[in-house]
Design an enzyme around this catalytic site. Sequence first.
Site, PDB file in Angstrom:
ATOM      1  N   ASP A  15       8.754  26.939  -7.519  1.00  0.00           N
ATOM      2  CA  ASP A  15       8.093  27.157  -8.809  1.00  0.00           C
ATOM      3  C   ASP A  15       8.370  28.561  -9.356  1.00  0.00           C
ATOM      4  O   ASP A  15       8.583  29.500  -8.595  1.00  0.00           O
ATOM      5  CB  ASP A  15       6.579  26.964  -8.626  1.00  0.00           C
ATOM      6  N   ASN A  63       6.421  16.085 -14.210  1.00  0.00           N
ATOM      7  CA  ASN A  63       7.349  16.944 -14.959  1.00  0.00           C
ATOM      8  C   ASN A  63       8.070  16.209 -16.098  1.00  0.00           C
ATOM      9  O   ASN A  63       8.662  16.849 -16.969  1.00  0.00           O
ATOM     10  CB  ASN A  63       8.381  17.587 -14.016  1.00  0.00           C
ATOM     11  N   GLU A 208      -0.014  24.732   7.276  1.00  0.00           N
ATOM     12  CA  GLU A 208      -0.401  26.102   6.933  1.00  0.00           C
ATOM     13  C   GLU A 208       0.205  26.415   5.565  1.00  0.00           C
ATOM     14  O   GLU A 208       1.298  25.933   5.245  1.00  0.00           O
ATOM     15  CB  GLU A 208       0.167  27.075   7.981  1.00  0.00           C
TER      16      GLU A 208
HETATM   17  C1  IPE Z   1       5.373  21.886  -9.225  1.00  0.00           C
HETATM   18  O1  IPE Z   1       5.503  22.853 -10.200  1.00  0.00           O
HETATM   19  C2  IPE Z   1       6.549  20.956  -9.274  1.00  0.00           C
HETATM   20  C3  IPE Z   1       7.817  21.521  -8.845  1.00  0.00           C
HETATM   21  C4  IPE Z   1       8.042  22.735  -8.457  1.00  0.00           C
HETATM   22  C5  IPE Z   1       8.917  20.610  -8.904  1.00  0.00           C
HETATM   23  P1  IPE Z   1       4.836  22.700 -11.638  1.00  0.00           P
HETATM   24  O2  IPE Z   1       5.222  23.896 -12.394  1.00  0.00           O
HETATM   25  O3  IPE Z   1       5.194  21.387 -12.224  1.00  0.00           O
HETATM   26  O4  IPE Z   1       3.290  22.683 -11.255  1.00  0.00           O
HETATM   27  P2  IPE Z   1       2.027  23.058 -12.119  1.00  0.00           P
HETATM   28  O5  IPE Z   1       2.129  22.315 -13.426  1.00  0.00           O
HETATM   29  O6  IPE Z   1       2.024  24.533 -12.318  1.00  0.00           O
HETATM   30  O7  IPE Z   1       0.856  22.623 -11.291  1.00  0.00           O
HETATM   31  C1  IPE Z   2       9.780  24.954 -11.282  1.00  0.00           C
HETATM   32  O1  IPE Z   2       9.750  25.996 -12.202  1.00  0.00           O
HETATM   33  C2  IPE Z   2      10.814  23.907 -11.626  1.00  0.00           C
HETATM   34  C3  IPE Z   2      10.251  22.615 -12.018  1.00  0.00           C
HETATM   35  C4  IPE Z   2       8.997  22.288 -12.045  1.00  0.00           C
HETATM   36  C5  IPE Z   2      11.209  21.600 -12.419  1.00  0.00           C
HETATM   37  P1  IPE Z   2       8.919  25.875 -13.546  1.00  0.00           P
HETATM   38  O2  IPE Z   2       9.805  25.292 -14.591  1.00  0.00           O
HETATM   39  O3  IPE Z   2       7.653  25.143 -13.313  1.00  0.00           O
HETATM   40  O4  IPE Z   2       8.632  27.389 -13.851  1.00  0.00           O
HETATM   41  P2  IPE Z   2       7.311  28.001 -14.479  1.00  0.00           P
HETATM   42  O5  IPE Z   2       6.173  27.550 -13.617  1.00  0.00           O
HETATM   43  O6  IPE Z   2       7.215  27.473 -15.870  1.00  0.00           O
HETATM   44  O7  IPE Z   2       7.526  29.468 -14.404  1.00  0.00           O
HETATM   45 MG    MG Z   3       5.785  25.749 -12.774  1.00  0.00          MG
END
Ligand code: IPE
Ligand code: IPE
Ligand code: MG
Length: 242
Positions: A15, A63, A208
């Site tokens: 993330d 997503n 953990e």
């Molecule tokens: C979790 O990240 C999913 C992946 C890293 C693929 P998100 O960015 O989608 O999660 P939320 O929305 O912050 O909970």
């Molecule tokens: C994780 O990074 C990738 C996916 C969920 C596909 P994000 O795209 O969620 O990045 P942030 O959370 O917006 O920074």
């Molecule tokens: Mg994210």
Amino acid sequence: MPQSGLPKHVGIIMDGNGRWAKQRGLSRTEGHKAGVEAFERICEYAADIGIPHLTFYAFSTENWQRPQAEVDAIMALFRRQLDDIERRKGENEQKRWRIRYIGDLDDGGPVPRDIFLRLRDMEAQAADKDKTIVSIAVNYGGRQEILHAAKRIARLVAAGEKQADALCLQDIEDGLYTAGQPALDLIIRPSGEQRLSNFLLWQSAYAEFWFSDILWPDFRETDFDAALEAFAARNRRFGRVE
Ligand code: IPE
Ligand code: IPE
Ligand code: MG
């Protein structure tokens, strides 16, 4: 890296790609590209030090609700990764890991059909037990996975192959995408968020957690080491008394 007490199964929630890009005035797509590089770096390192199972969260069932252009860009990155794996087939044989994809990857689902067909082909290839198993979770949801396992059991009961009263935890395990793999020992989530976001709900029962503010594209081998050190120092009791 700690001298002993390495986890057998590490889950990583990749993330922070979007925020990483924003900080640099780049598009979110650039963030996802940098995220793929971090994935390759950590995958290689973890396999080198002998972690037998790694599961990376790449794209959740939720997503799909992102803007279509971002979803398309992420799907294009999956295609590129699949091309890469195919092109480097010979090289991959030498590598210490094997990639598989997990998630709701049924035909007719939201994953574009060309990608779905290629993922299915990869799954059909023989498992190599001596290598690190790298699972990439795509169109993955923990609740959906448990539902998937429940449907399988319902079919077995309806067919008279199982008795409802005799069902046990193993029957659920057997229907998970991670069937046959050990439970999660450690979950790593960078980017400052401290939640599971529907990742490996069943498998994380006694995992953990290690959280960090680092954004995923910035994640280095030393960060992975820090997580392993923290894990090795944890006292896991599994409900028992010392
Ligand atoms: C979790 O990240 C999913 C992946 C890293 C693929 P998100 O960015 O989608 O999660 P939320 O929305 O912050 O909970
Ligand atoms: C994780 O990074 C990738 C996916 C969920 C596909 P994000 O795209 O969620 O990045 P942030 O959370 O917006 O920074
Ligand atoms: Mg994210």
